[in-house]
Design an enzyme around this catalytic site. Sequence first.
Site, PDB file in Angstrom:
ATOM      1  N   TYR A 144      10.455 -27.162   3.524  1.00 43.48           N
ATOM      2  CA  TYR A 144      10.057 -28.114   2.473  1.00 43.48           C
ATOM      3  C   TYR A 144       9.210 -29.195   3.112  1.00 43.48           C
ATOM      4  O   TYR A 144       9.552 -29.719   4.171  1.00 43.48           O
ATOM      5  CB  TYR A 144      11.304 -28.732   1.835  1.00 43.48           C
ATOM      6  CG  TYR A 144      10.998 -29.760   0.760  1.00 43.48           C
ATOM      7  CD1 TYR A 144      10.440 -29.380  -0.461  1.00 43.48           C
ATOM      8  CD2 TYR A 144      11.275 -31.111   0.958  1.00 43.48           C
ATOM      9  CE1 TYR A 144      10.177 -30.334  -1.450  1.00 43.48           C
ATOM     10  CE2 TYR A 144      11.012 -32.064  -0.025  1.00 43.48           C
ATOM     11  CZ  TYR A 144      10.458 -31.659  -1.224  1.00 43.48           C
ATOM     12  OH  TYR A 144      10.192 -32.589  -2.199  1.00 43.48           O
ATOM     13  N   ASP A 236       5.891 -30.819  10.866  1.00 40.28           N
ATOM     14  CA  ASP A 236       6.516 -31.735   9.926  1.00 40.28           C
ATOM     15  C   ASP A 236       7.831 -32.190  10.542  1.00 40.28           C
ATOM     16  O   ASP A 236       8.837 -31.490  10.480  1.00 40.28           O
ATOM     17  CB  ASP A 236       6.737 -31.034   8.578  1.00 40.28           C
ATOM     18  CG  ASP A 236       7.396 -31.962   7.569  1.00 40.28           C
ATOM     19  OD1 ASP A 236       7.860 -33.055   7.961  1.00 40.28           O
ATOM     20  OD2 ASP A 236       7.449 -31.583   6.382  1.00 40.28           O
ATOM     21  N   LYS A 264      11.471 -40.810   6.923  1.00 42.49           N
ATOM     22  CA  LYS A 264      12.914 -41.033   7.092  1.00 42.49           C
ATOM     23  C   LYS A 264      13.233 -42.073   8.178  1.00 42.49           C
ATOM     24  O   LYS A 264      13.178 -43.258   7.906  1.00 42.49           O
ATOM     25  CB  LYS A 264      13.615 -39.715   7.329  1.00 42.49           C
ATOM     26  CG  LYS A 264      13.348 -38.741   6.146  1.00 42.49           C
ATOM     27  CD  LYS A 264      14.323 -37.630   6.010  1.00 42.49           C
ATOM     28  CE  LYS A 264      13.899 -36.594   5.002  1.00 42.49           C
ATOM     29  NZ  LYS A 264      14.631 -36.589   3.764  1.00 42.49           N
TER      30      LYS A 264
HETATM   31  N1  PMP Z   1       9.133 -32.972   4.975  1.00 45.88           N
HETATM   32  C1  PMP Z   1      10.421 -32.695   5.245  1.00 45.88           C
HETATM   33  C2  PMP Z   1      10.745 -31.818   6.409  1.00 45.88           C
HETATM   34  C3  PMP Z   1      11.432 -33.211   4.441  1.00 45.88           C
HETATM   35  O1  PMP Z   1      12.710 -32.903   4.699  1.00 45.88           O
HETATM   36  C4  PMP Z   1      11.076 -34.049   3.353  1.00 45.88           C
HETATM   37  C5  PMP Z   1      12.127 -34.663   2.431  1.00 45.88           C
HETATM   38  N2  PMP Z   1      13.393 -34.251   2.546  1.00 45.88           N
HETATM   39  C6  PMP Z   1       9.725 -34.304   3.120  1.00 45.88           C
HETATM   40  C7  PMP Z   1       8.778 -33.767   3.950  1.00 45.88           C
HETATM   41  C8  PMP Z   1       9.288 -35.176   1.975  1.00 45.88           C
HETATM   42  O2  PMP Z   1       9.610 -36.500   2.226  1.00 45.88           O
HETATM   43  P1  PMP Z   1       9.785 -37.544   1.009  1.00 45.88           P
HETATM   44  O3  PMP Z   1      11.005 -37.131   0.277  1.00 45.88           O
HETATM   45  O4  PMP Z   1       9.900 -38.866   1.711  1.00 45.88           O
HETATM   46  O5  PMP Z   1       8.540 -37.457   0.197  1.00 45.88           O
END
Ligand code: PMP
Length: 423
Positions: A144, A236, A264
């Site tokens: 994701y 990511d 995060k």
């Molecule tokens: N990349 C990863 C690996 C994530 O786990 C998440 C959210 N859990 C995101 C991107 C998206 O981040 P956000 O919810 O702050 O938009």
Amino acid sequence: MSSRTSESLRSEADLLIPGGVNSPVRAWKAVGGATRFVRSGSGSHITDVEGRTYLDFVGSWGPLIHGHAHPQVLAAVSDALARGTSFGAPTEGEIELAKAITRFVPSIERVRLVSSGTEATMSALRVARAATGRDAIIKFAGCYHGHSDGLLVRAGSGATTLGIPDSPGVPRAIAELTRVARYNDLASVEQLADRDVAAIIVEPAAGNMGVVPAQPGFLQGLRRIADRNGTVLVFDEVISGFRLAKGGAQELSGIRPDLTCLGKVIGGGLPVGAYGGRADLMEQLAPKGAVYQAGTLSGNPLAVAAGLATLNLLEATPPYEKLERLGARLEQGLSRALGSRPGCVQRVGSLLTLFFGIERVRDYDDALNADTERFEKFFQAMLAEGVWLPPSQFEAWFLSTAHTEMEIDATIAAVERALVASD
Ligand code: PMP
């Protein structure tokens, strides 16, 4: 203070907010739906509006590596707060945060702050496409990367195929630019990789199909395939960044991506994302170059203060040995508790998932075989034990430095009882 119950708040929220929540997983749909409203958090615990306190393994889904309401993070935010909340002009703190990020993660030569992980990944792909003059990307099923159109594509189970949108509203034309490979399967990447691919984007330790570690050689292989095709490799590290090591999963694997997405932990619980990497790629961004990306609240002073305080704490007192020790203790305890029941515990550092019904998860297809009914019963039994777990089989449990060995042992004892109760 409101004396309302979670139940009455749910009914009211349902009439005003789609599904009653501002992000779907909070509705607890995968575990029966009766979500609870939170009033406060402190250290490793959260308290709901009914006044029940839980040991928390969600940690706001990753940002709170130092636990809830850490005094140094709160002090930094209230200090910044007194000076004003947002200016739409550069502030000194942004340089300090950029210095900390580039010091922690050497592959990041230039960095841009945004307000979410979604923005970070979306913008990194724009940079990669601009640099290569190509449109296609490769992502992995079960990874994701936020909810931007081109990344909301997983392809169905078993498929290693051209992208099909996961959500109504995603234009097919955009989804078709996303090629979906199988995690930990370099052959599936080889099949899709060619000189039309702008970027390969990957979670270097997957956390969004439950925890699935990259197998030895997988990230190296991606680096090799990207180099051969002139493709930009994007890690990511929104979850793994600053959590698995100071320099994230790339420090542990020794693989240097071209671009990295962060979120995060760098916001310390306030809204921050970031993306960065090779100077030649990042300097394409306006106003230096022609690639447009902007944000009214990007580099927001409160968020930057929370992020800086969080990174300063990581530097002053490196938590990684402690997190590894706690993680290993929990992993061993859960495996023991599981006994002969079918299932497995998968862990990378302070991220862990207890999968029911399967012996090993290497990719999304494996994960989809998990016993989600069993998970639902287990989740409810753990909640009754006062332990707040991620409300889905396909999420990671997050540890923080605020967790103690005693709390881990108490959790293991609770798991033993919850497993019996849900047999
Ligand atoms: N990349 C990863 C690996 C994530 O786990 C998440 C959210 N859990 C995101 C991107 C998206 O981040 P956000 O919810 O702050 O938009």
